[in-house]
Design a protein around this motif. Sequence first.
Motif, PDB file in Angstrom:
ATOM      1  N   ALA A 167      -5.028  -2.033   6.310  1.00  0.00           N
ATOM      2  CA  ALA A 167      -4.312  -2.405   5.086  1.00  0.00           C
ATOM      3  C   ALA A 167      -3.465  -3.645   5.323  1.00  0.00           C
ATOM      4  N   LEU A 168      -2.969  -3.811   6.547  1.00  0.00           N
ATOM      5  CA  LEU A 168      -2.171  -4.989   6.865  1.00  0.00           C
ATOM      6  C   LEU A 168      -3.006  -6.261   6.745  1.00  0.00           C
ATOM      7  N   ALA A 169      -4.267  -6.193   7.144  1.00  0.00           N
ATOM      8  CA  ALA A 169      -5.139  -7.368   7.009  1.00  0.00           C
ATOM      9  C   ALA A 169      -5.266  -7.771   5.544  1.00  0.00           C
ATOM     10  N   ASP A 170      -5.347  -6.780   4.651  1.00  0.00           N
ATOM     11  CA  ASP A 170      -5.430  -7.082   3.213  1.00  0.00           C
ATOM     12  C   ASP A 170      -4.155  -7.769   2.730  1.00  0.00           C
ATOM     13  N   ILE A 171      -3.015  -7.304   3.224  1.00  0.00           N
ATOM     14  CA  ILE A 171      -1.749  -7.924   2.844  1.00  0.00           C
ATOM     15  C   ILE A 171      -1.702  -9.364   3.336  1.00  0.00           C
ATOM     16  N   TYR A 172      -2.110  -9.566   4.575  1.00  0.00           N
ATOM     17  CA  TYR A 172      -2.135 -10.920   5.124  1.00  0.00           C
ATOM     18  C   TYR A 172      -3.050 -11.834   4.310  1.00  0.00           C
ATOM     19  N   ALA A 188       6.514  -7.690   0.850  1.00  0.00           N
ATOM     20  CA  ALA A 188       5.227  -7.058   1.136  1.00  0.00           C
ATOM     21  C   ALA A 188       5.111  -6.689   2.609  1.00  0.00           C
ATOM     22  N   VAL A 189       5.422  -7.628   3.492  1.00  0.00           N
ATOM     23  CA  VAL A 189       5.266  -7.338   4.919  1.00  0.00           C
ATOM     24  C   VAL A 189       6.372  -6.428   5.445  1.00  0.00           C
ATOM     25  N   SER A 190       7.599  -6.574   4.947  1.00  0.00           N
ATOM     26  CA  SER A 190       8.683  -5.713   5.435  1.00  0.00           C
ATOM     27  C   SER A 190       8.523  -4.286   4.917  1.00  0.00           C
ATOM     28  N   ASN A 191       8.070  -4.106   3.680  1.00  0.00           N
ATOM     29  CA  ASN A 191       7.832  -2.766   3.156  1.00  0.00           C
ATOM     30  C   ASN A 191       6.705  -2.078   3.916  1.00  0.00           C
ATOM     31  N   TYR A 192       5.658  -2.827   4.210  1.00  0.00           N
ATOM     32  CA  TYR A 192       4.562  -2.276   5.002  1.00  0.00           C
ATOM     33  C   TYR A 192       5.088  -1.840   6.371  1.00  0.00           C
ATOM     34  N   ALA A 193       5.868  -2.713   7.016  1.00  0.00           N
ATOM     35  CA  ALA A 193       6.396  -2.407   8.344  1.00  0.00           C
ATOM     36  C   ALA A 193       7.210  -1.119   8.327  1.00  0.00           C
ATOM     37  N   GLU A 194       8.035  -0.951   7.305  1.00  0.00           N
ATOM     38  CA  GLU A 194       8.833   0.273   7.196  1.00  0.00           C
ATOM     39  C   GLU A 194       7.941   1.495   7.078  1.00  0.00           C
ATOM     40  N   LYS A 195       6.857   1.369   6.335  1.00  0.00           N
ATOM     41  CA  LYS A 195       5.971   2.510   6.102  1.00  0.00           C
ATOM     42  C   LYS A 195       5.195   2.924   7.342  1.00  0.00           C
ATOM     43  N   VAL A 196       5.038   2.011   8.285  1.00  0.00           N
ATOM     44  CA  VAL A 196       4.357   2.380   9.528  1.00  0.00           C
ATOM     45  C   VAL A 196       5.358   2.601  10.659  1.00  0.00           C
ATOM     46  N   GLY A 197       6.649   2.692  10.312  1.00  0.00           N
ATOM     47  CA  GLY A 197       7.660   3.085  11.281  1.00  0.00           C
ATOM     48  C   GLY A 197       8.294   1.959  12.069  1.00  0.00           C
ATOM     49  N   VAL A 198       8.145   0.709  11.612  1.00  0.00           N
ATOM     50  CA  VAL A 198       8.770  -0.421  12.293  1.00  0.00           C
ATOM     51  C   VAL A 198      10.143  -0.668  11.674  1.00  0.00           C
ATOM     52  N   ASP A 199      11.156  -0.726  12.517  1.00  0.00           N
ATOM     53  CA  ASP A 199      12.521  -0.961  12.034  1.00  0.00           C
ATOM     54  C   ASP A 199      12.671  -2.426  11.629  1.00  0.00           C
ATOM     55  N   VAL A 259       0.850  -1.181   0.000  1.00  0.00           N
ATOM     56  CA  VAL A 259       0.000   0.000   0.000  1.00  0.00           C
ATOM     57  C   VAL A 259       0.886   1.231   0.000  1.00  0.00           C
ATOM     58  N   ALA A 260       0.398   2.327  -0.602  1.00  0.00           N
ATOM     59  CA  ALA A 260       1.220   3.510  -0.760  1.00  0.00           C
ATOM     60  C   ALA A 260       1.472   4.204   0.580  1.00  0.00           C
ATOM     61  N   VAL A 261       0.406   4.541   1.313  1.00  0.00           N
ATOM     62  CA  VAL A 261       0.552   5.247   2.577  1.00  0.00           C
ATOM     63  C   VAL A 261      -0.354   4.616   3.620  1.00  0.00           C
ATOM     64  N   PRO A 262       0.104   3.624   4.350  1.00  0.00           N
ATOM     65  CA  PRO A 262      -0.748   2.997   5.357  1.00  0.00           C
ATOM     66  C   PRO A 262      -1.073   3.988   6.467  1.00  0.00           C
ATOM     67  N   SER A 263      -2.324   4.014   6.896  1.00  0.00           N
ATOM     68  CA  SER A 263      -2.728   4.891   7.995  1.00  0.00           C
ATOM     69  C   SER A 263      -3.147   4.068   9.205  1.00  0.00           C
ATOM     70  N   ASP A 264      -2.741   2.803   9.246  1.00  0.00           N
ATOM     71  CA  ASP A 264      -3.143   1.903  10.320  1.00  0.00           C
ATOM     72  C   ASP A 264      -2.477   2.287  11.645  1.00  0.00           C
ATOM     73  N   THR A 265      -3.216   2.108  12.708  1.00  0.00           N
ATOM     74  CA  THR A 265      -2.645   2.195  14.050  1.00  0.00           C
ATOM     75  C   THR A 265      -2.625   0.788  14.620  1.00  0.00           C
ATOM     76  N   LEU A 266      -1.433   0.259  14.827  1.00  0.00           N
ATOM     77  CA  LEU A 266      -1.281  -1.127  15.258  1.00  0.00           C
ATOM     78  C   LEU A 266      -0.959  -1.198  16.748  1.00  0.00           C
ATOM     79  N   SER A 267      -1.510  -2.197  17.410  1.00  0.00           N
ATOM     80  CA  SER A 267      -1.184  -2.443  18.810  1.00  0.00           C
ATOM     81  C   SER A 267       0.229  -3.003  18.900  1.00  0.00           C
ATOM     82  N   ASP A 268       0.785  -2.981  20.113  1.00  0.00           N
ATOM     83  CA  ASP A 268       2.111  -3.560  20.310  1.00  0.00           C
ATOM     84  C   ASP A 268       2.109  -5.040  19.925  1.00  0.00           C
TER      85      ASP A 268
END
Length: 215
Positions: free
Chosen positions: A191-196, A119-130, A65-74
């Motif tokens: 958006a993460l659910a769609d990727i999954y 797909a999952v690593s690019n998404y993670a980067e876009k939501v600020g996960v190292d 996804v281009a710009v994920p706006s998801d708020t994910l729990s820990d």
Amino acid sequence: MGKKSVSFWENGAGFGRSEGFGQGGGGRHNDGHGSGAGRRSSVEAGEAAPEKGGSASKGGEPGLVAVPSDTLSDEAIEELKFMIEEEKLAGDLYEVFYATYGLNIFANIGASEDRHFDAVSNYAEKVGVDVDAFVFETVGEFSNPELQEMYDTLLEQGMDSLTGALEVGVAIEQKDIVDIAAAAEEVQGTALADIYQNLLQGSYAHLDAFEGLLG
């Protein structure tokens, strides 16, 4: 997510089953193992049809996804990190098995696993996960000790024979199906659910392909 311990895998056991698949794709590793990068550049079609569903992005990778706006729990973030390494585990094993046995199914599905990893690593980067710790890991090395032990166990089983390697493929995809479905449950409406869901479809197809060769 209720993941199974590695002892569950020692005899090639897995989880449930279902359907779907993927082929081709770019490489995740620069160094590789055995034929490594060569495996990914020599992928041939013919084991199954490409995966469908999910959003496309550069390189035609599914599920991005281009710009994920998801708020994910820990918890969801920890699940995401686990899924990144679990996709790496599958790709790493298939890479070694292709170098060992030369069977195209390992190249084809390995390339698909690389796209899942991207797909999952690019998404993670876009939501600020190292994700650097995962992206730059060498083949066969994992931050998660459960996955490290699982890799070592499944590698030993798969190197015993071609049939053993195909059975490892079945076990991996069965576990992926359970883990991905559980992770998607936790992030419904994102958006993460769609990727999954896209990864899940691919895992169903990979499972069908491996089971088809085993008869």
